[in-house]
Design a protein around this motif. Structure first.
Motif, PDB file in Angstrom:
ATOM      1  N   LYS A  21       0.837  -1.209   0.000  1.00 48.27           N
ATOM      2  CA  LYS A  21       0.000   0.000   0.000  1.00 48.27           C
ATOM      3  C   LYS A  21       0.867   1.254   0.000  1.00 48.27           C
ATOM      4  N   PRO A  22       1.575   1.504  -1.109  1.00 47.59           N
ATOM      5  CA  PRO A  22       2.571   2.576  -1.144  1.00 47.59           C
ATOM      6  C   PRO A  22       2.015   3.965  -0.836  1.00 47.59           C
ATOM      7  N   ARG A  23       0.767   4.247  -1.209  1.00 44.53           N
ATOM      8  CA  ARG A  23       0.223   5.579  -0.906  1.00 44.53           C
ATOM      9  C   ARG A  23       0.032   5.770   0.588  1.00 44.53           C
ATOM     10  N   VAL A  24      -0.430   4.721   1.258  1.00 47.90           N
ATOM     11  CA  VAL A  24      -0.554   4.785   2.718  1.00 47.90           C
ATOM     12  C   VAL A  24       0.825   4.836   3.349  1.00 47.90           C
ATOM     13  N   MET A  25       1.757   4.053   2.810  1.00 51.96           N
ATOM     14  CA  MET A  25       3.101   4.015   3.361  1.00 51.96           C
ATOM     15  C   MET A  25       3.776   5.387   3.291  1.00 51.96           C
ATOM     16  N   SER A  26       3.494   6.151   2.245  1.00 57.23           N
ATOM     17  CA  SER A  26       4.126   7.465   2.117  1.00 57.23           C
ATOM     18  C   SER A  26       3.772   8.367   3.292  1.00 57.23           C
ATOM     19  N   LEU A  27       2.534   8.292   3.751  1.00 56.50           N
ATOM     20  CA  LEU A  27       2.124   9.092   4.899  1.00 56.50           C
ATOM     21  C   LEU A  27       2.771   8.567   6.174  1.00 56.50           C
ATOM     22  N   VAL A  28       2.861   7.255   6.292  1.00 61.21           N
ATOM     23  CA  VAL A  28       3.500   6.631   7.454  1.00 61.21           C
ATOM     24  C   VAL A  28       4.969   7.041   7.539  1.00 61.21           C
ATOM     25  N   VAL A  29       5.671   6.948   6.421  1.00 64.41           N
ATOM     26  CA  VAL A  29       7.087   7.303   6.381  1.00 64.41           C
ATOM     27  C   VAL A  29       7.275   8.786   6.686  1.00 64.41           C
ATOM     28  N   PHE A  30       6.409   9.610   6.137  1.00 67.92           N
ATOM     29  CA  PHE A  30       6.539  11.056   6.334  1.00 67.92           C
ATOM     30  C   PHE A  30       6.362  11.429   7.799  1.00 67.92           C
ATOM     31  N   THR A  31       5.326  10.904   8.443  1.00 68.36           N
ATOM     32  CA  THR A  31       5.108  11.252   9.845  1.00 68.36           C
ATOM     33  C   THR A  31       6.210  10.672  10.734  1.00 68.36           C
ATOM     34  N   GLY A  32       6.722   9.497  10.378  1.00 73.61           N
ATOM     35  CA  GLY A  32       7.844   8.932  11.128  1.00 73.61           C
ATOM     36  C   GLY A  32       9.089   9.797  11.001  1.00 73.61           C
ATOM     37  N   LEU A  33       9.364  10.277   9.791  1.00 74.44           N
ATOM     38  CA  LEU A  33      10.500  11.157   9.560  1.00 74.44           C
ATOM     39  C   LEU A  33      10.339  12.473  10.312  1.00 74.44           C
ATOM     40  N   CYS A  34       9.125  12.996  10.307  1.00 71.72           N
ATOM     41  CA  CYS A  34       8.874  14.258  11.010  1.00 71.72           C
ATOM     42  C   CYS A  34       9.069  14.091  12.520  1.00 71.72           C
ATOM     43  N   GLY A  35       8.616  12.971  13.055  1.00 68.08           N
ATOM     44  CA  GLY A  35       8.839  12.706  14.472  1.00 68.08           C
ATOM     45  C   GLY A  35      10.318  12.636  14.795  1.00 68.08           C
ATOM     46  N   MET A  36      11.098  12.077  13.893  1.00 67.72           N
ATOM     47  CA  MET A  36      12.540  11.969  14.093  1.00 67.72           C
ATOM     48  C   MET A  36      13.210  13.349  14.056  1.00 67.72           C
ATOM     49  N   ILE A  37      12.829  14.162  13.080  1.00 69.97           N
ATOM     50  CA  ILE A  37      13.441  15.489  12.939  1.00 69.97           C
ATOM     51  C   ILE A  37      13.043  16.400  14.093  1.00 69.97           C
ATOM     52  N   ALA A  38      11.788  16.274  14.540  1.00 73.96           N
ATOM     53  CA  ALA A  38      11.298  17.151  15.603  1.00 73.96           C
ATOM     54  C   ALA A  38      11.860  16.794  16.973  1.00 73.96           C
ATOM     55  N   ALA A  39      12.373  15.580  17.112  1.00 75.80           N
ATOM     56  CA  ALA A  39      12.864  15.132  18.414  1.00 75.80           C
ATOM     57  C   ALA A  39      14.128  15.891  18.803  1.00 75.80           C
ATOM     58  N   PRO A  40      14.283  16.188  20.084  1.00 71.80           N
ATOM     59  CA  PRO A  40      15.528  16.825  20.539  1.00 71.80           C
ATOM     60  C   PRO A  40      16.670  15.825  20.466  1.00 71.80           C
ATOM     61  N   GLY A  41      17.829  16.313  20.086  1.00 74.90           N
ATOM     62  CA  GLY A  41      18.963  15.416  19.975  1.00 74.90           C
ATOM     63  C   GLY A  41      19.386  15.219  18.536  1.00 74.90           C
ATOM     64  N   HIS A  42      20.252  14.269  18.322  1.00 79.27           N
ATOM     65  CA  HIS A  42      20.826  14.027  16.997  1.00 79.27           C
ATOM     66  C   HIS A  42      20.945  12.529  16.753  1.00 79.27           C
ATOM     67  N   ILE A  43      20.712  12.143  15.522  1.00 78.21           N
ATOM     68  CA  ILE A  43      20.916  10.761  15.117  1.00 78.21           C
ATOM     69  C   ILE A  43      21.764  10.762  13.854  1.00 78.21           C
ATOM     70  N   HIS A  44      22.703   9.833  13.773  1.00 82.10           N
ATOM     71  CA  HIS A  44      23.562   9.737  12.592  1.00 82.10           C
ATOM     72  C   HIS A  44      22.684   9.515  11.355  1.00 82.10           C
ATOM     73  N   PRO A  45      22.984  10.199  10.246  1.00 80.29           N
ATOM     74  CA  PRO A  45      22.146  10.063   9.039  1.00 80.29           C
ATOM     75  C   PRO A  45      21.932   8.618   8.592  1.00 80.29           C
TER      76      PRO A  45
END
Length: 305
Positions: A21-45
């Motif tokens: 379900k790639p269209r649904v997955m795109s939203l899942v991936v996007f919100t997961g990425l946003c949660g990662m970027i918004a989190a305090p701290g740093h993660i190796h790329p």
């Protein structure tokens, strides 16, 4: 379980990709990425990419298991009849094994590369969607999408935990926003594909409780979404950029839900413009809301706000 067509056609990579379900997955991936970027701290790329890959794999695996279980139901609905299993382009065993393999690999990789808290949450999200929602809730209760909304709300929480290693109020609020967004989003769709669900015996809210009740509940959830969406700003977890965007986006969501809620006469599936408008906007809404979250975080890091 039986195959849904008499002739089995050979599956190729596009059929396996469609199972995710790639269209649904795109939203899942996007919100997961946003949660990662918004989190305090740093993660190796590299680790950040790995975490997002695991979220995508987990979502795809759960979607494949959903389609494996519901192949006969999908064959009976116009909206889903073109999927690989109803069309006979793949046997169900292959779909099941693909889903299990993708799911297991995603959890194992997440646990080993990122951390077992993130891995366990990912495992819970897969189980929630493929078993709790698909097998238990969906065929049994009109509250299926309300309770099952938790399945799609995990990605920003997982992304946040991948960076910080712990769970705080902020990612819980991001989870809650998607949880309460899901019913009005999905019920707007269910209103104009109601006959599909009725035909295969799925007790979606419009089928069981009727359109009038569903429309009022859409409005109720839209009202709740307005303060909830701004709650990260209220607790000081974000700045004004996110807060103002959340209030504006949610106010428009509420405004679009009003004509859906108070529609005096229901039309046929081809004339439900307010419902289709709300459904389309609801997808844009979640993308825009989480984009505002990221913008707020990046501007804050740069010292602009």
């Amino acid at each position: 379980m039986t195959t849904t067509t008499a002739t089995q056609l050979p599956a190729d990579w596009r059929d396996f990709f469609a199972l995710t379900k790639p269209r649904v997955m795109s939203l899942v991936v996007f919100t997961g990425l946003c949660g990662m970027i918004a989190a305090p701290g740093h993660i190796h790329p590299v680790l950040g990419f790995t975490a997002i890959l695991c979220i995508a794999m987990g979502a795809g695996g759960a979607a494949a298991l959903n389609q494996w279980w519901e192949a006969d139901l999908d064959a009976g609905m116009k909206r889903t009849a073109g999927r690989p299993l109803p069309q006979g382009r793949m046997d169900r065993t292959s779909a099941r094994d693909f889903g299990v393999g993708l799911s297991a690999a995603s959890v194992l990789l997440m646990g080993l590369a990122i951390g077992w808290l993130a891995g366990v949450i990912l495992a819970v999200s897969i189980f929630y969607y493929s078993v709790v929602y698909t097998i238990w809730l969906k065929p049994r209760t009109p509250q299926n999408i309300v309770i099952g909304g938790g399945a799609g709300a995990f990605p920003p929480l997982i992304g946040w935990v991948a960076v910080t290693g712990d769970i705080t109020l902020m990612p819980v609020l991001l989870f809650a926003i998607i949880f309460f967004w899901t019913p009005p989003h999905f019920w707007a769709l269910a209103l104009f594909v109601k006959s599909d669900y009725a035909k295969v015996g799925i007790p979606m809210m419009p089928v069981v409780a009727g359109e009038a009740s569903t429309r009022k509940q859409i409005l109720a959830y839209s009202v709740l979404l307005l303060p909830l969406s701004a709650s990260p700003w209220f607790i000081g977890g974000t700045g004004a950029v996110y807060g103002i965007a959340a209030l504006a986006l949610s106010a428009l969501f509420l405004a679009l839900s009003v004509p859906v809620a108070f529609r005096r006469k229901a039309g046929d599936e081809d004339s439900m413009k307010p419902e289709k408008r709300l459904f389309a906007y609801s997808v844009f809404y979640l993308f825009a809301l989480f984009a505002a979250l990221v913008a707020d975080r990046l501007l804050s890091v740069q010292g602009i706000i």
